[in-house]
Design a protein around this motif. Structure first.
Motif, PDB file in Angstrom:
ATOM      1  N   ARG A  21      -4.134  -3.425  18.821  1.00 49.91           N
ATOM      2  CA  ARG A  21      -3.922  -4.562  17.938  1.00 49.91           C
ATOM      3  C   ARG A  21      -5.273  -4.936  17.338  1.00 49.91           C
ATOM      4  NH1 ARG A  21       0.183  -8.090  17.445  1.00 49.91           N
ATOM      5  NH2 ARG A  21       1.179  -7.228  19.288  1.00 49.91           N
ATOM      6  N   THR A  22      -5.382  -4.848  16.017  1.00 48.85           N
ATOM      7  CA  THR A  22      -6.665  -5.148  15.382  1.00 48.85           C
ATOM      8  C   THR A  22      -7.043  -6.612  15.608  1.00 48.85           C
ATOM      9  OG1 THR A  22      -5.662  -5.682  13.237  1.00 48.85           O
ATOM     10  CG2 THR A  22      -6.369  -3.387  13.591  1.00 48.85           C
ATOM     11  N   ARG A  23      -8.339  -6.858  15.555  1.00 53.30           N
ATOM     12  CA  ARG A  23      -8.892  -8.203  15.740  1.00 53.30           C
ATOM     13  C   ARG A  23      -9.556  -8.644  14.439  1.00 53.30           C
ATOM     14  NH1 ARG A  23     -13.174  -6.737  19.967  1.00 53.30           N
ATOM     15  NH2 ARG A  23     -13.454  -5.261  18.287  1.00 53.30           N
ATOM     16  N   TRP A  24      -9.684  -9.931  14.266  1.00 54.22           N
ATOM     17  CA  TRP A  24     -10.355 -10.472  13.095  1.00 54.22           C
ATOM     18  C   TRP A  24     -11.753  -9.873  12.959  1.00 54.22           C
ATOM     19  CZ3 TRP A  24      -9.641 -12.690   8.667  1.00 54.22           C
ATOM     20  CH2 TRP A  24     -10.685 -13.358   8.029  1.00 54.22           C
ATOM     21  N   ASP A  31     -13.039  -6.321   3.743  1.00 53.17           N
ATOM     22  CA  ASP A  31     -11.705  -6.705   4.187  1.00 53.17           C
ATOM     23  C   ASP A  31     -10.886  -5.525   4.714  1.00 53.17           C
ATOM     24  OD1 ASP A  31      -9.821  -8.670   4.777  1.00 53.17           O
ATOM     25  OD2 ASP A  31      -8.759  -8.362   2.892  1.00 53.17           O
ATOM     26  N   HIS A  32     -11.559  -4.592   5.378  1.00 53.44           N
ATOM     27  CA  HIS A  32     -10.858  -3.537   6.107  1.00 53.44           C
ATOM     28  C   HIS A  32     -11.651  -3.225   7.378  1.00 53.44           C
ATOM     29  CE1 HIS A  32     -13.535  -1.081   3.444  1.00 53.44           C
ATOM     30  NE2 HIS A  32     -13.685  -0.386   4.548  1.00 53.44           N
ATOM     31  N   MET A  33     -11.038  -2.469   8.254  1.00 53.43           N
ATOM     32  CA  MET A  33     -11.662  -2.181   9.536  1.00 53.43           C
ATOM     33  C   MET A  33     -12.963  -1.407   9.333  1.00 53.43           C
ATOM     34  SD  MET A  33      -9.773  -0.962  13.016  1.00 53.43           S
ATOM     35  CE  MET A  33      -9.205   0.607  12.473  1.00 53.43           C
ATOM     36  N   ASN A  34     -14.007  -1.879   9.987  1.00 58.87           N
ATOM     37  CA  ASN A  34     -15.328  -1.263   9.874  1.00 58.87           C
ATOM     38  C   ASN A  34     -15.327   0.134  10.494  1.00 58.87           C
ATOM     39  OD1 ASN A  34     -18.243  -0.770  10.904  1.00 58.87           O
ATOM     40  ND2 ASN A  34     -18.435  -2.405   9.400  1.00 58.87           N
ATOM     41  N   ARG A  76      -6.748   5.965   4.311  1.00 54.38           N
ATOM     42  CA  ARG A  76      -6.148   4.702   3.901  1.00 54.38           C
ATOM     43  C   ARG A  76      -6.742   3.587   4.752  1.00 54.38           C
ATOM     44  NH1 ARG A  76      -0.221   5.252   4.953  1.00 54.38           N
ATOM     45  NH2 ARG A  76      -0.113   3.445   3.644  1.00 54.38           N
ATOM     46  N   PRO A  77      -7.063   2.450   4.148  1.00 55.35           N
ATOM     47  CA  PRO A  77      -7.678   1.383   4.938  1.00 55.35           C
ATOM     48  C   PRO A  77      -6.701   0.732   5.902  1.00 55.35           C
ATOM     49  CG  PRO A  77      -7.294   0.636   2.696  1.00 55.35           C
ATOM     50  CD  PRO A  77      -6.934   2.102   2.737  1.00 55.35           C
ATOM     51  N   VAL A  78      -7.248   0.276   7.005  1.00 51.60           N
ATOM     52  CA  VAL A  78      -6.534  -0.522   8.000  1.00 51.60           C
ATOM     53  C   VAL A  78      -7.325  -1.817   8.129  1.00 51.60           C
ATOM     54  CG1 VAL A  78      -5.935  -0.704  10.454  1.00 51.60           C
ATOM     55  CG2 VAL A  78      -5.706   1.488   9.280  1.00 51.60           C
ATOM     56  N   GLY A  79      -6.644  -2.911   8.301  1.00 54.88           N
ATOM     57  CA  GLY A  79      -7.350  -4.176   8.450  1.00 54.88           C
ATOM     58  C   GLY A  79      -6.591  -5.134   9.337  1.00 54.88           C
ATOM     59  N   PHE A  80      -7.180  -6.277   9.549  1.00 54.02           N
ATOM     60  CA  PHE A  80      -6.558  -7.333  10.336  1.00 54.02           C
ATOM     61  C   PHE A  80      -5.610  -8.125   9.443  1.00 54.02           C
ATOM     62  CE2 PHE A  80      -6.328 -11.708  11.739  1.00 54.02           C
ATOM     63  CZ  PHE A  80      -6.009 -11.561  13.073  1.00 54.02           C
TER      64      PHE A  80
END
Length: 154
Positions: A21-24, A31-34, A76-80
């Motif tokens: 589960r992604t975190r802030w 605005d995407h997962m580093n 593809r980007p993934v983000g919180f």
């Protein structure tokens, strides 16, 4: 392997799965997962498999896996907020080394977001040199269960 082939990966191409589960704090200023979080995720699924399925006990094991190579392809980007499914497979299994591949999928989406992984060399903890006998047999047996290497080296 080419990026075009990696983009075709699906959940079924991986023998072990772990949910995250992604975190802030995983997001970066874009605005995407580093990218560094992906490395954390690759390390997490690989070590979860080694501990849960290969009975590796990192604090006391006489042999440890050292990373000698890492790689990642991002599609593809993934983000919180998201939930991602990580898939693990072994692409190459040598006498002392193993090359892992990790697929990253957003929950509910069959299209892959990223593919990456590591190559570990199992070495004696005390010397940091590969054991003459190769990796421990219990680890090898566990890795063979998710191996797609057509000709594993013994």
């Amino acid at each position: 392997m080419t990026s075009a082939l990696l983009k075709q990966r699906r959940h079924k191409d991986y023998g072990f799965h772990l949910e995250y589960r992604t975190r802030w704090s995983d997001n970066d200023m874009y605005d995407h997962m580093n990218n560094s979080v992906y490395s954390f995720l690759f390390d997490s699924i690989i070590n979860a498999y080694l501990i849960e399925r290969c009975r590796l006990h990192p604090p006391t094991s006489p042999q440890i896996g050292l990373v000698i190579r890492s790689n990642a392809d991002y599609f593809r980007p993934v983000g919180f907020p998201s939930i991602v499914d990580l898939g693990l497979r072994v692409n190459k299994l040598g006498k002392s080394s193993v090359t892992y591949e990790v697929g990253v999928f957003e929950r509910g989406d069959e299209k892959i977001s990223a593919v990456g992984g590591y190559t570990h060399v199992f070495v004696e903890r005390e010397t940091n040199r590969p054991a003459a006998t190769g990796m421990p047999e219990e680890i090898r047996r566990g890795l063979e269960k998710i191996s797609l290497d057509e000709k594993p080296k013994l």
